[in-house]
Design an enzyme around this catalytic site. Structure first.
Site, PDB file in Angstrom:
ATOM      1  N   PHE A 146      39.762  53.967  38.978  1.00 44.67           N
ATOM      2  CA  PHE A 146      40.278  53.536  40.280  1.00 44.67           C
ATOM      3  C   PHE A 146      41.818  53.615  40.278  1.00 44.67           C
ATOM      4  CE2 PHE A 146      41.173  50.409  43.609  1.00 44.67           C
ATOM      5  CZ  PHE A 146      40.204  50.725  44.551  1.00 44.67           C
ATOM      6  N   ASP A 223      36.770  47.079  33.564  1.00 45.16           N
ATOM      7  CA  ASP A 223      36.830  46.734  34.982  1.00 45.16           C
ATOM      8  C   ASP A 223      35.399  46.703  35.513  1.00 45.16           C
ATOM      9  OD1 ASP A 223      37.082  46.658  37.770  1.00 45.16           O
ATOM     10  OD2 ASP A 223      39.058  47.591  37.682  1.00 45.16           O
ATOM     11  N   TYR A 248      34.936  40.514  46.086  1.00 47.05           N
ATOM     12  CA  TYR A 248      34.635  40.771  47.508  1.00 47.05           C
ATOM     13  C   TYR A 248      33.657  41.923  47.707  1.00 47.05           C
ATOM     14  CZ  TYR A 248      38.586  43.963  46.683  1.00 47.05           C
ATOM     15  OH  TYR A 248      39.434  44.899  46.160  1.00 47.05           O
ATOM     16  N   LYS A 249      33.200  42.517  46.594  1.00 46.43           N
ATOM     17  CA  LYS A 249      32.230  43.616  46.702  1.00 46.43           C
ATOM     18  C   LYS A 249      30.825  43.010  46.675  1.00 46.43           C
ATOM     19  CE  LYS A 249      35.713  46.836  45.248  1.00 46.43           C
ATOM     20  NZ  LYS A 249      36.469  47.452  44.164  1.00 46.43           N
ATOM     21  N   ARG A 397      29.915  57.874  50.201  1.00 51.56           N
ATOM     22  CA  ARG A 397      29.291  56.894  49.299  1.00 51.56           C
ATOM     23  C   ARG A 397      28.266  56.075  50.046  1.00 51.56           C
ATOM     24  NH1 ARG A 397      33.528  53.292  45.920  1.00 51.56           N
ATOM     25  NH2 ARG A 397      33.834  52.570  48.040  1.00 51.56           N
TER      26      ARG A 397
HETATM   27  C1  LIG Z   1      37.861  47.603  44.278  1.00 51.82           C
HETATM   28  C2  LIG Z   1      38.496  47.876  42.964  1.00 51.82           C
HETATM   29  C3  LIG Z   1      39.772  47.388  42.660  1.00 51.82           C
HETATM   30  C4  LIG Z   1      40.569  46.643  43.719  1.00 51.82           C
HETATM   31  O1  LIG Z   1      41.621  45.906  43.219  1.00 51.82           O
HETATM   32  P1  LIG Z   1      42.375  44.899  44.219  1.00 51.82           P
HETATM   33  O2  LIG Z   1      43.445  44.327  43.420  1.00 51.82           O
HETATM   34  O3  LIG Z   1      41.367  43.922  44.703  1.00 51.82           O
HETATM   35  O4  LIG Z   1      42.869  45.702  45.369  1.00 51.82           O
HETATM   36  C5  LIG Z   1      40.282  47.635  41.397  1.00 51.82           C
HETATM   37  N1  LIG Z   1      39.579  48.338  40.473  1.00 51.82           N
HETATM   38  C6  LIG Z   1      38.347  48.841  40.746  1.00 51.82           C
HETATM   39  C7  LIG Z   1      37.613  49.604  39.715  1.00 51.82           C
HETATM   40  C8  LIG Z   1      37.782  48.625  41.996  1.00 51.82           C
HETATM   41  O5  LIG Z   1      36.586  49.134  42.273  1.00 51.82           O
END
Ligand SMILES: *Cc1c(COP(=O)(O)O)cnc(C)c1O
Length: 433
Positions: A146, A223, A248-249, A397
């Site tokens: 990401f 992560d 939040y996912k 997706r």
């Molecule tokens: C959604 C996501 C993030 C988001 O990070 P935020 O700090 O909440 O914006 C980070 N890493 C991964 C792998 C994600 O899927």
């Protein structure tokens, strides 16, 4: 948009039967904007999506959370006021951390906390990790991770004079233990990877990769943003050092809800995190002249906990614990298998390719499909209340949050993708598809 397929469609019959026998089907009605039978709620005041295929990006809210938030404002906040900190708020980040650890992370108590964003927690834990391996020169990560993960480590490497060692992963798959073995060595301070790849949905072998890194005494930071709440995670069993993830996912914590961090117990008093705030000190209200870090997981906190942001996720975590993460995963696999069946049957003949692993053992909770028209397809679908998401260059997706998504909803979503794509292709060919 209504599906154009006749009601005798065998896929629809299958979807209906699956929903009827789904042991977790009743959870769907506990989310706002849904009813148990898989169609949008006709009684709702506002129009709801026909198919929400993005619960892996922003989970639907729960009805319990709506009540909890309203009750919090008039109750604990409104009447207890500042006393709320002593009542429960001070402990909330650790209490929810324990609940989450038990329900979904395979983590024993006092190793998980809630606070900050995933981005900030990545920084705090990655910085702590590389500082705990002085003299080592490299951080291993993969090119398809990401963006925020890659950017944060770019910054830490610059700050600490370290080199980023990139694993180039197959974009339709992900990082393997062999690839990690090929790059880790005595120079590796830290390995950072995603458990489920945000693009392909590839599910990495956490246990094997962690073991490979440990043979070189490197630390590993996972992560979990795309696995928590859909794929069982066994942090303690896999001997993971550090982990972070979004709430939040699949956890439906709400937009911008604070993330969580895991620090294995024996590392907690060894690591020093870089954002030394008062909430991470041994005696918070001593307000002493210098920073004295707390022992235990509290030392990874920095400032005042985002209590309001931590309300909604509690109800989803409780639901996952009740349903069990094993059952959640079983439904997730069944949903993604069904989506792939529909894609193969309806979309492959139109040139759509699957950019996610075929074997469910290597796949998380979403499926990505590629076609040059997917950007346009997604735009049209959003305008018509069918909501997948788009990831450049041409991936759509299909995220299937197991507790809130039904098989009929999955059917309706993929049928809508089919119909929109067919319309675009007919338009492009002047009417001959
Ligand atoms: C959604 C996501 C993030 C988001 O990070 P935020 O700090 O909440 O914006 C980070 N890493 C991964 C792998 C994600 O899927």
């Amino acid at each position: 948009m209504t599906p154009t397929a006749p009601l005798t469609d065998s896929h629809l019959a299958f979807a209906r039967r699956q929903d009827r026998i789904d042991g977790l089907g009743h959870y769907r009605a506990r989310f706002i904007g849904t009813v148990a039978d898989g169609s949008a709620d006709p009684a709702a005041a506002l129009p709801n999506p026909i198919a929400y295929l993005d619960g892996n990006s922003l989970g639907r809210p729960t009805k319990a959370a709506a009540e909890r938030i309203a009750a919090f404002i008039t109750g604990a906040w409104g009447t207890r006021l500042i006393r709320g900190w002593d009542d429960e708020w001070m402990e909330l980040p650790l209490q929810i951390g324990d609940d989450l650890g038990r329900a979904a992370l395979g983590a024993g108590p006092r190793q998980v906390f809630v606070g900050d964003s995933t981005t900030v927690l990545l920084y705090k834990l990655a910085r702590a990790a590389v500082d705990a391996r002085p003299g080592r020169t490299e951080i291993v990560l993969d090119s398809d991770n990401f963006p925020t993960d890659r950017y944060v480590l770019e910054g830490i490497a610059a700050e600490r004079g370290l080199t980023l060692r990139w694993i180039t992963s197959d974009p339709a798959a992900g990082v393997t233990p062999e690839q990690v073995r090929a790059v880790v060595g005595p120079q590796t301070a830290l390995v950072l990877l995603s458990h489920v790849a945000y693009r392909s949905g590839f599910l990495a072998d956490m246990r094997a990769i962690t073991r490979v890194a440990h043979t070189q005494d490197a630390l590993v930071l996972w992560d979990l943003s795309h696995s928590v709440g859909s794929v069982p995670v066994e942090l303690d069993l896999c001997d993971v050092d550090l982990a972070v993830g979004c709430s939040y996912k699949y956890l439906s914590g709400g937009p911008g809800a604070p993330a969580f961090g895991y620090v294995r117990r024996d590392l907690q008093d060894v690591l020093a995190q870089p954002i030394q705030g008062w909430m991470g000190t041994q005696d918070i209200f001593l307000m002493g002249p210098g920073y004295v870090p707390a022992t235990g997981i509290r030392r990874f906190m920095s400032g005042t906990p985002a209590v309001v942001g931590m309300l909604a996720m509690q109800d989803t975590i409780a639901m996952i614990e009740q349903a069990t993460i094993g059952e959640v995963r079983a439904k997730s696999v069944a949903l993604t298998e069904f989506a792939l069946t529909l894609v193969d049957d309806w979309l492959a003949p139109m040139g759509v390719t699957v950019a996610s692993p075929r074997e469910s053992t290597h796949r998380g909770g979403h499926v990505t499909i590629d076609h040059p028209s997917m950007r346009q397809v997604t735009e049209i679908l959003w305008a018509n209340d069918v909501i997948p998401d788009f990831r450049a260059p041409d991936g759509l997706r299909i995220g299937l949050a197991p507790l809130s998504t039904s098989f009929v909803e999955t059917y309706e979503g993929v049928a809508a993708i089919r119909d929109v794509l067919r319309g675009i292709l007919i338009g492009q060919s002047g009417g001959a598809v």
